[in-house]
Write a protein that holds these residues in place. Structure first.
Motif, PDB file in Angstrom:
ATOM      1  N   MET A  27      46.752  61.056  40.640  1.00  0.00           N
ATOM      2  CA  MET A  27      46.666  61.967  40.058  1.00  0.00           C
ATOM      3  C   MET A  27      45.758  62.031  38.955  1.00  0.00           C
ATOM      4  N   ASN A  28      44.968  61.086  38.797  1.00  0.00           N
ATOM      5  CA  ASN A  28      44.039  60.850  37.641  1.00  0.00           C
ATOM      6  C   ASN A  28      44.440  60.978  36.337  1.00  0.00           C
ATOM      7  N   HIS A  29      45.826  60.256  36.165  1.00  0.00           N
ATOM      8  CA  HIS A  29      46.228  60.278  35.003  1.00  0.00           C
ATOM      9  C   HIS A  29      45.722  58.967  34.134  1.00  0.00           C
ATOM     10  N   GLU A  30      45.418  59.155  32.648  1.00  0.00           N
ATOM     11  CA  GLU A  30      44.738  58.331  31.771  1.00  0.00           C
ATOM     12  C   GLU A  30      45.829  57.126  31.687  1.00  0.00           C
ATOM     13  N   TYR A  31      47.089  57.606  31.282  1.00  0.00           N
ATOM     14  CA  TYR A  31      47.955  56.749  30.647  1.00  0.00           C
ATOM     15  C   TYR A  31      49.075  56.490  31.775  1.00  0.00           C
ATOM     16  N   MET A  32      49.043  55.066  31.619  1.00  0.00           N
ATOM     17  CA  MET A  32      50.147  54.309  32.537  1.00  0.00           C
ATOM     18  C   MET A  32      50.910  53.488  31.833  1.00  0.00           C
ATOM     19  N   SER A  33      52.029  53.121  32.275  1.00  0.00           N
ATOM     20  CA  SER A  33      53.013  52.132  31.451  1.00  0.00           C
ATOM     21  C   SER A  33      54.114  51.540  32.566  1.00  0.00           C
ATOM     22  N   TRP A  34      54.669  50.638  32.142  1.00  0.00           N
ATOM     23  CA  TRP A  34      55.666  49.688  32.798  1.00  0.00           C
ATOM     24  C   TRP A  34      57.001  49.759  31.773  1.00  0.00           C
ATOM     25  N   TYR A  35      57.957  50.034  32.369  1.00  0.00           N
ATOM     26  CA  TYR A  35      59.441  49.865  31.945  1.00  0.00           C
ATOM     27  C   TYR A  35      60.190  48.890  32.550  1.00  0.00           C
ATOM     28  N   ARG A  36      61.199  48.431  32.026  1.00  0.00           N
ATOM     29  CA  ARG A  36      62.203  47.542  32.729  1.00  0.00           C
ATOM     30  C   ARG A  36      63.694  48.298  32.332  1.00  0.00           C
ATOM     31  N   GLN A  37      64.302  48.363  33.260  1.00  0.00           N
ATOM     32  CA  GLN A  37      65.914  48.956  33.341  1.00  0.00           C
ATOM     33  C   GLN A  37      66.924  47.914  33.583  1.00  0.00           C
ATOM     34  N   ARG A  68      44.126  46.737  33.568  1.00  0.00           N
ATOM     35  CA  ARG A  68      43.621  47.945  34.107  1.00  0.00           C
ATOM     36  C   ARG A  68      42.437  48.156  34.205  1.00  0.00           C
ATOM     37  N   SER A  69      41.892  47.629  35.452  1.00  0.00           N
ATOM     38  CA  SER A  69      40.402  47.705  35.980  1.00  0.00           C
ATOM     39  C   SER A  69      40.090  49.329  36.535  1.00  0.00           C
ATOM     40  N   THR A  70      40.991  49.895  37.075  1.00  0.00           N
ATOM     41  CA  THR A  70      40.749  51.392  37.464  1.00  0.00           C
ATOM     42  C   THR A  70      41.468  52.220  37.017  1.00  0.00           C
ATOM     43  N   THR A  71      41.386  53.453  37.060  1.00  0.00           N
ATOM     44  CA  THR A  71      42.337  54.443  36.681  1.00  0.00           C
ATOM     45  C   THR A  71      43.398  54.658  37.373  1.00  0.00           C
ATOM     46  N   GLU A  72      43.491  54.304  38.612  1.00  0.00           N
ATOM     47  CA  GLU A  72      44.393  54.607  39.706  1.00  0.00           C
ATOM     48  C   GLU A  72      45.374  53.289  39.665  1.00  0.00           C
ATOM     49  N   ASP A  73      45.190  52.161  39.247  1.00  0.00           N
ATOM     50  CA  ASP A  73      46.148  50.962  39.534  1.00  0.00           C
ATOM     51  C   ASP A  73      46.528  50.222  38.025  1.00  0.00           C
ATOM     52  N   PHE A  74      47.578  49.874  38.089  1.00  0.00           N
ATOM     53  CA  PHE A  74      48.124  49.239  36.677  1.00  0.00           C
ATOM     54  C   PHE A  74      49.356  48.205  37.279  1.00  0.00           C
ATOM     55  N   PRO A  75      48.754  46.911  37.799  1.00  0.00           N
ATOM     56  CA  PRO A  75      49.641  46.083  38.044  1.00  0.00           C
ATOM     57  C   PRO A  75      50.313  45.094  36.908  1.00  0.00           C
ATOM     58  N   LEU A  76      51.801  44.850  37.270  1.00  0.00           N
ATOM     59  CA  LEU A  76      52.244  43.927  36.300  1.00  0.00           C
ATOM     60  C   LEU A  76      52.490  42.729  36.981  1.00  0.00           C
ATOM     61  N   ARG A  77      52.295  41.627  36.056  1.00  0.00           N
ATOM     62  CA  ARG A  77      52.104  39.911  36.539  1.00  0.00           C
ATOM     63  C   ARG A  77      53.242  39.467  35.983  1.00  0.00           C
TER      64      ARG A  77
END
Lengths: 114, 115
Positions: A27-37, A68-77
């Motif tokens: 969606m070409n979103h600038e903001y990305m985040s990770w949550y845990r539940q 965050r190397s690209t706008t599209e991807d945000f991996p959690l390690r």
């Protein structure tokens, strides 16, 4: 338009193993985040990013690494998994503008660490 | 730090009846946003309704409405004409204004809808 895609949906790890939870948005979103539940805890912010090359810590960042190397991807390690990291993980994204932007969530990834 | 409290771990309602879920929050900010999210058994987080703190008018979305009391820091969700599909976990969430996208969530309320 797939929205926010998380893989894998389920994963079982042994203590000390490493793995990466993938998150991609189209969606070409600038903001990305990770949550845990966790049960009885609601969702808590782990890490977030306001754009490619920019990341920051949330409420519970210890034991996790992001890039965050690209706008599209945000991996959690997870570098060395611990039983305390057993949880359901959600990735979310939105446009980075002030206002009532709404987070779009992925379907979640359930991680069990034995 | 901001906190969000949902004091009702579980609620139940009869189909077609009305139910209200409670949420209170703590903040020293004057401008912020509040949200209710629904999480059905599928785990997908779905936005139900949102409220801007600077707006005095309570938000409504079809059968869902809120009672926003800024001075009391209260943000309750009312579901009218409850349907079986409304059964889910409901989370109240807070976000500062000024461009921050970081949400602070309550612990959730599990809503059961009885036929």
């Amino acid at each position: 338009n797939a929205g926010v895609t998380q893989t894998p949906k389920f994963q079982v790890l042994k203590t000390g193993q490493s793995m990466t939870l993938q998150c991609a948005q189209d969606m070409n979103h600038e903001y990305m985040s990770w949550y845990r539940q966790d049960p009885g805890m609601g969702l808590r912010l782990i890490h977030y990013s306001v754009g490619a090359g920019i990341t920051d810590q949330g409420e519970v960042p210890n034991g996790y690494n992001v890039s965050r190397s690209t706008t599209e991807d945000f991996p959690l390690r997870l570098l060395s998994a611990a039983p305390s990291q057993t949880s359901v993980y959600f990735c979310a994204s939105s446009l980075w503008t002030a206002g009532t932007n709404v987070l779009t969530f992925g379907a979640g990834s359930r991680l069990t660490v034995l | 730090a901001q906190t969000v409290t949902q004091s009702q771990p579980e609620m139940s309602v009869q189909e077609a009846e009305t139910v209200t879920l409670s949420c209170t929050y703590d903040t020293s900010e004057s401008d912020y946003y509040l949200f209710w999210y629904k999480q059905p058994p599928s785990r997908q987080m779905i936005l139900v309704i949102r409220q801007e703190a600077y707006k005095q008018q309570n938000a409504t979305e079809n059968r869902f409405s809120v009672n926003f009391q800024k001075a009391a820091k209260s943000f309750s969700l009312k579901i009218s004409d409850s349907q079986l599909g409304d059964a889910a976990m409901y989370f109240c969430a807070y976000r500062e204004a000024g461009g921050s996208e970081k949400l602070v969530f309550g612990k959730g309320t599990k809503l059961t809808v009885n036929p």
